[in-house]
Design an enzyme around this catalytic site. Structure first.
Site, PDB file in Angstrom:
ATOM      1  N   ASN A   1      44.162  34.509  58.017  1.00 13.00           N
ATOM      2  CA  ASN A   1      42.975  34.101  57.261  1.00 13.00           C
ATOM      3  C   ASN A   1      41.919  33.418  58.115  1.00 13.00           C
ATOM      4  OD1 ASN A   1      44.331  31.714  57.774  1.00 13.00           O
ATOM      5  ND2 ASN A   1      44.059  30.875  55.723  1.00 13.00           N
ATOM      6  N   GLU A   2      42.005  33.573  59.439  1.00 15.63           N
ATOM      7  CA  GLU A   2      41.076  32.870  60.312  1.00 15.63           C
ATOM      8  C   GLU A   2      39.613  33.169  59.982  1.00 15.63           C
ATOM      9  OE1 GLU A   2      44.893  32.785  62.728  1.00 15.63           O
ATOM     10  OE2 GLU A   2      43.923  34.115  61.292  1.00 15.63           O
ATOM     11  N   VAL A   3      39.239  34.446  59.966  1.00 18.13           N
ATOM     12  CA  VAL A   3      37.825  34.789  59.770  1.00 18.13           C
ATOM     13  C   VAL A   3      37.286  34.267  58.435  1.00 18.13           C
ATOM     14  CG1 VAL A   3      36.226  36.723  59.418  1.00 18.13           C
ATOM     15  CG2 VAL A   3      37.795  36.732  61.373  1.00 18.13           C
TER      16      VAL A   3
END
Length: 270
Positions: free
Chosen positions: A132-134
């Site tokens: 879920n970084e972006v």
């Protein structure tokens, strides 16, 4: 040292226990290095199984530690990233068989830690996986994109990194993110069996062949990913990144981000 190492036959089982959800922070990084120092000195010929406890393998970056870091200066972020990079590079290049026994949820950096093992066995039910970084304002480091492409292939690495989707074990297995599924009560036994498949007198041959399999990826990391990652500190500390961090923190915790020191306010979404 808060991680445990148990030898079962020829296999060393490493259980991550830094905190209840194995959120990755500087203490987690230190525990990883200490565990692998012990493996090299006390279990040098042992294949390795890496697992967590309870319902989580690893929750990924400790946002309580890292969002305030990303609200600071780029030099501190650059220094932190080199330490973070070193943990996964050490696991990726460890010259023995490494099997992740993914006992529960694995998100973001936690899923990367599983992916850089040579083989991944996941519980068949009750876990969720995703990068879920972006969507929360963290650019995915190029070095990790290259490792994920090595593990999963370019299309799956691109999809998971860019879209931030969450996957069930069945979906992850279908995409090749994990090699196989096992019931929770059989997971560790299966991981140990896989780790021990390489005969004891063929461990050095495994190490050489692993280096050969990774040679193109390591070349790309040195020639392409590492130069690109010099841009990471700016991408992690920009005004829009900090706004996304604050937005996600408030959604996650239900309270304002007290560490926010925005240089230029970005309007909240309506």
């Amino acid at each position: 040292m808060s991680w445990t190492i148990e030898q079962r036959g020829r296999v060393a089982i490493v259980t991550m226990t830094t905190n209840p959800v194995n959120a990755q922070n500087r203490a987690f990084f230190a525990d990883l290095h200490e565990a692998f120092d012990r493996l090299e000195s006390e279990y040098p010929e042992c294949p390795v199984v890496l697992t967590g406890t309870g319902a989580r393998f690893s929750a990924g970056l400790d946002l309580g530690e890292h969002f305030p870091l990303f609200a600071g200066d780029t030099a501190a972020v650059a220094s932190w990233f080199q330490d973070y990079r070193a943990t996964n590079m050490r696991l990726f290049t460890y010259p023995r068989p490494t099997v992740a026994a993914v006992n529960g949820h694995a998100f973001a950096g936690g899923l990367i830690t599983a992916a850089v093992c040579d083989y991944r066995v996941s519980v068949a039910e009750g876990a969720r996986f995703g990068l879920n970084e972006v969507p929360i304002g963290i650019p995915m480091p190029a070095v990790y994109v290259r490792m994920l492409a090595h593990a999963w292939g370019d299309p799956v690495a691109a999809r998971t990194c860019l879209l931030g989707e969450t996957f069930t074990p069945d979906q992850a297995h279908a995409l090749g993110m994990v090699h196989e599924l096992a019931p929770a009560d059989e997971l560790l036994d299966r991981a140990v069996a896989i780790a021990g498949q390489t005969p004891e007198d063929c461990i050095e041959q495994y190490a050489f062949t692993k280096r050969a399999c990774q040679a193109a990826s390591l070349r790309d990391i040195a020639d392409l990913a590492d130069p690109l990652d010099k841009e990471l500190p700016d991408g992690m500390t920009s005004d829009q990144a900090r706004h996304a961090h604050r937005r996600y923190w408030q959604q996650l915790k239900g309270r304002p981000a007290t560490w926010w020191t925005g240089r230029e306010e970005v309007p909240d979404e309506q």
